[in-house]
Enzyme design. Structure first.
Site, PDB file in Angstrom:
ATOM      1  CE  LYS A   1      -3.535   2.484   2.627  1.00  0.00           C
ATOM      2  NZ  LYS A   1      -4.554   2.412   3.700  1.00  0.00           N
TER       3      LYS A   1
ATOM      4  CG  HIS B   1      -8.548 -26.901 -34.901  1.00  0.00           C
ATOM      5  ND1 HIS B   1      -7.805 -25.766 -34.682  1.00  0.00           N
ATOM      6  CD2 HIS B   1      -8.450 -27.178 -36.223  1.00  0.00           C
ATOM      7  CE1 HIS B   1      -7.273 -25.348 -35.830  1.00  0.00           C
ATOM      8  NE2 HIS B   1      -7.644 -26.197 -36.773  1.00  0.00           N
TER       9      HIS B   1
END
Length: 529
Positions: free
Chosen positions: A140, A281
């Site tokens: 922070k 695929h």
């Protein structure tokens, strides 16, 4: 916000001590005061470094078996104070709080403890409290404090200090804060997931997912999409834990297709003999067992040679030289196997672009796990499909029962159908696919497409009859009408496996009897969307 901040004081408190001594020594050589805790402090002192105890900083001893040591205003004040805010500076002076410019913390090994099968009490003791609190505080306050949560970043810190004359830039601190918050989020995810499992809570109110980046990809499914590959930390054998031995960098589609191939080949235990899966695929275009790996590959290849071009090959046993020679005859994107013989590596070395992956064993297809899919505004979460059937689980519903050989083929086809996109139809004969129909909106279309592919292969291989003659057929869900089943019979199928459960089951069974087919119901379906 300030930009470059000099590092004068560093707090080091790590569980993973990899590289800690070298980092601490490099900091000390630049005049940084070292503050540390417990085992980290002892280790550094043993290496001849001068270290100040956190207890000396706080005025309180470590207590409660180390549960309380850094949860103190003189630690968190030193991390959270805004150095350019006069009231913060005054509060530090009034309360004897010293600024901390660098925090180096990695957390108790919670994930590793759970993975090692530790008992509940041990797992709970490895839930870190002080570490995440400090990391969040420092992150922070990244305007003034740098925070490192992994040894991988030690070198970057020292390079940064060298470039800035002993400090860190705001850009560096922001990047490290981002990484740190990601780490604490992943840590909390691991804890909450473990607690949900302990309580057998399948759908907790809050669910989170986390991953560590393995690779930044060139692009995603298409070139205009950015992408990256993450590990969930489970250690499950597969594409995320495989070692790439050669070839170009894996693409997004390579990873997706290789995962599909490896998951399917893992259904076939090595003790039952060689098995090969070829995927294109994300759908299998050829699957087979064989007496040798080369035979398994050749039989899988002969299901659909056209689709196999540029495909993915997965093996359930060691890749040998003979099989490697066969695979090298056509363009193949990826080969993955649990073991690779030296001769095979030498053969593939001539194929510089072929990606060769060594997997750490096969995946346990019976192990529980989650399947997650993102939808607009949310996630769909379900158990992984671990459904598995044996002959005793099947119900014969026709006058004719399958022979033992047909039953073996039916179970084989059913296993493959589980991994084919719905609507899925799989023809198989002698433990090899001979036609696969995937992803059609109509089940009868999948049936006919699979049969059409078999006809194409009959022509290509100069066969006197399509390979679907005398085959069995698997359907991942019930036949809603008799038309799909009759299309399979026209293609030459002699036995059928399907879930059953349609309101027209009687009609479908009657059609099977009239066509002279044997049919079994599984009572279980395998939709794959």
């Amino acid at each position: 916000m300030t930009d470059t901040v000099p590092i004068r004081r560093a707090l080091l408190s790590v569980s993973d001590k990899t590289g800690l001594t070298d980092l601490a020594r490099a900091l000390a050589e630049q005049g940084v005061e070292l503050v540390s805790t417990g085992g980290s402090a002892r280790m550094l002192r043993e290496e001849g470094l001068e270290v100040r105890d956190v207890a000396d900083l706080t005025g309180f001893p470590e207590m409660m078996d180390g549960r309380v040591k850094t949860l103190h205003p003189r630690v968190h004040g030193g991390l959270l104070a805004l150095r350019d805010a006069p009231e913060h500076v005054a509060a530090m002076e009034d309360n004897g709080i010293l600024p901390i410019d660098l925090l180096v913390v990695n957390l108790y090994p919670f994930e590793e403890t759970v993975a090692g099968g530790a008992d509940e009490a041990t797992v709970i003791e490895n839930i870190d409290i002080g570490g995440p609190a400090m990391i969040r505080a420092a992150s922070k306050n990244h305007a003034h404090v740098a925070v490192l949560t992994e040894p991988d970043d030690y070198h970057a810190l020292l390079s940064e200090m060298k470039d800035t004359g002993g400090g860190t830039t705001l850009a560096f601190r922001k990047r490290m804060a981002m990484t740190a918050y990601g780490r604490t989020a992943a840590y909390d995810t691991a804890v909450s997931t473990w607690m949900a499992r302990q309580q057998e809570e399948a759908a907790p109110r809050w669910r989170s997912f986390a991953g560590r980046r393995i690779q930044t990809l060139r692009y995603g499914e298409n070139p205009h999409q950015s992408a990256a590959f993450y590990s969930d930390g489970s250690g499950r054998p597969g594409i995320a834990t495989a070692e790439q031995l050669q070839g170009k960098e894996l693409s997004y589609n390579n990873i997706n297709d290789t995962d599909a191939a490896f998951e399917l080949v893992s259904e076939f235990l090595p003790v039952d003999g060689p098995a090969c899966v070829i995927v294109k695929h994300a759908n299998p275009c050829g699957v087979a067992r064989g007496s040798t790996m080369q035979e398994a590959y050749s039989r899988a290849f002969d299901c659909d040679r056209t689709s196999a071009f540029g495909g993915i090959v997965a093996l359930n046993q060691a890749l040998d030289g003979e099989t490697a020679e066969a695979i090298a005859d056509i363009f193949t994107e990826v080969v993955i196997a649990p073991a690779i013989q030296d001769e095979a590596r030498e053969i593939f070395a001539r194929k510089k672009n072929l990606r060769l992956l060594l997997a750490p064993g096969l995946a346990d297809m019976a192990a529980p796990g989650l399947a997650v899919r993102q939808v607009s505004g949310g996630y769909l979460v379900q158990d992984r499909d671990t459904g598995h059937l044996g002959a005793d689980d099947l119900r014969v519903v026709t006058r004719k029962a399958p022979t033992d050989d047909q039953m073996a083929d039916l179970l084989f086809a059913w296993t493959v159908a589980k991994h084919v996109k719905s609507n899925a139809i799989v023809y198989a004969k002698n433990r090899a696919t001979v036609g696969v129909g995937a992803g059609q909106m109509s089940r009868v279309d999948s049936t006919r497409i699979a049969a059409r592919k078999a006809l194409d292969m009959a022509e290509a291989l100069d066969l006197s009859a399509p390979p679907t003659q005398g085959s069995v057929v698997a359907s991942d869900a019930f036949f809603p009408f008799a038309d799909g089943l009759l299309a399979a019979a026209e293609a030459g199928a002699t036995a059928v496996i399907q879930p059953g459960g349609s309101m027209r089951d009687d009609e479908v069974i009657a059609a099977a009897d009239e066509a002279g087919l044997a049919m079994v119901f599984t009572g279980q379906r395998h939709f794959r969307h």
